[in-house]
Design a protein around this motif. Sequence first.
Motif, short mmCIF file in Angstrom:
data_model
loop_
_atom_site.label_atom_id
_atom_site.label_comp_id
_atom_site.label_asym_id
_atom_site.label_seq_id
_atom_site.Cartn_x
_atom_site.Cartn_y
_atom_site.Cartn_z
N GLN A 314 -22.93 13.54 -15.68
CA GLN A 314 -22.17 13.59 -16.93
C GLN A 314 -21.13 12.47 -16.99
O GLN A 314 -20.93 11.84 -18.04
N LEU A 317 -22.93 9.22 -17.77
CA LEU A 317 -23.42 9.20 -19.16
C LEU A 317 -22.29 8.97 -20.15
O LEU A 317 -22.46 8.29 -21.17
N PRO A 321 -22.91 4.38 -22.31
CA PRO A 321 -23.85 4.82 -23.35
C PRO A 321 -25.23 4.17 -23.24
O PRO A 321 -26.22 4.74 -23.72
N ARG A 324 -28.11 6.37 -21.70
CA ARG A 324 -28.38 7.74 -22.19
C ARG A 324 -29.82 7.96 -22.60
O ARG A 324 -30.43 8.98 -22.25
N TYR A 327 -32.02 8.05 -19.56
CA TYR A 327 -31.77 9.29 -18.82
C TYR A 327 -32.54 10.45 -19.45
O TYR A 327 -33.20 11.24 -18.75
N GLN A 328 -32.49 10.56 -20.78
CA GLN A 328 -33.19 11.66 -21.46
C GLN A 328 -34.70 11.55 -21.28
O GLN A 328 -35.39 12.56 -21.10
#
Length: 341
Positions: A314, A317, A321, A324, A327-328
């Motif tokens: 977290q 992240l 930015p 992100r 990562y997803q």
Amino acid sequence: MVSVLMKKLAIAAVAGAVMVSASGCSLVTSGKRIIRVSHAQSETHPEHLGMLAFKEYVEEHLGDKYEVQIFPNEILGSAQKAIELTQTGAIDFVIAGTANLETFADVYEIFSMPYLFDSEEVYRSVMEDTDYMENIYKSTDEAGFRVVTWYNAGTRNFYAKTPINTPEDLKGKKIRVQQSPASVDMVNAFGAAAAPMGFGEVYTAIQQGVIDGAENNELALTNNKHGEVAKYYTYNKHQMVPDMLVANLKFLNSLSPEELQVFKEAAALSTEVELVEWDKSIKEAKQIAAHDMGVTFIETDVEAFKAKVLPLHQKMLENNPKIRDFYQYIQTVNDSRKGDH
């Protein structure tokens, strides 16, 4: 060990290439364009064997136009220096770790995130998704270079003078990490004291008690002889980090569509060879470390280690930015493979 004379000759050759590239001309010998490739490993390393396949493929298909020259053992300088030479066009390709690329594109920081991939199968699946990875590879275009393929650099684990069976065993230990903020945060979160330093300093630092251990793949035990001073290697699997083959963008753009396709196929072949050779070399390194060096390999509860550092996800992240979306995507692949394990 590469001789000082060889290094001086290679550096002199590249210095000449810098002057040539600055004048806007390509280096041509005997009617052939010389392609220079730099990397930090020895001639027996899986990455070098992959580059030999690259060289053979290019010269088999375009040998009348191109000659590939490979410079191992950091002959042309450290990875960071070689990246800068690739930016200028003094050399055409360099193999570099993702930590070296963070300076040029923030998205590469994601590979320093602990426990990003749930398994080696997920890791390879993500890296082999060439369509998706192309979006990542293009992120350094503004810097003048682009990644063209990846190589497996294994799973990073802790090794030390004393056993590490649980995260609690790390408390109070000084552990060498790569000079990356995310890696420093990770080791500190485990309760150890992170000690960033150059890889070449690790053996002496462990031997003299400056640090208690380090973290890397198994080849560090044998190729770099760390197994002589650190007798316990723990499979906590905190990171899976690839190396990247980086190309000068102007060179790529100068190729005809047919030539570019040959270089892409050569790069893909080099990865296939490296992956096979990597698995062989790890198996061999474990045998040598265990039987010849007296290293004990420890299987441990990975989930206990993971719980200590998951809050770092977290934090990273929020601070970056650019990672992100990637990562997803990786979490989607992790979720899709949960039934496989």
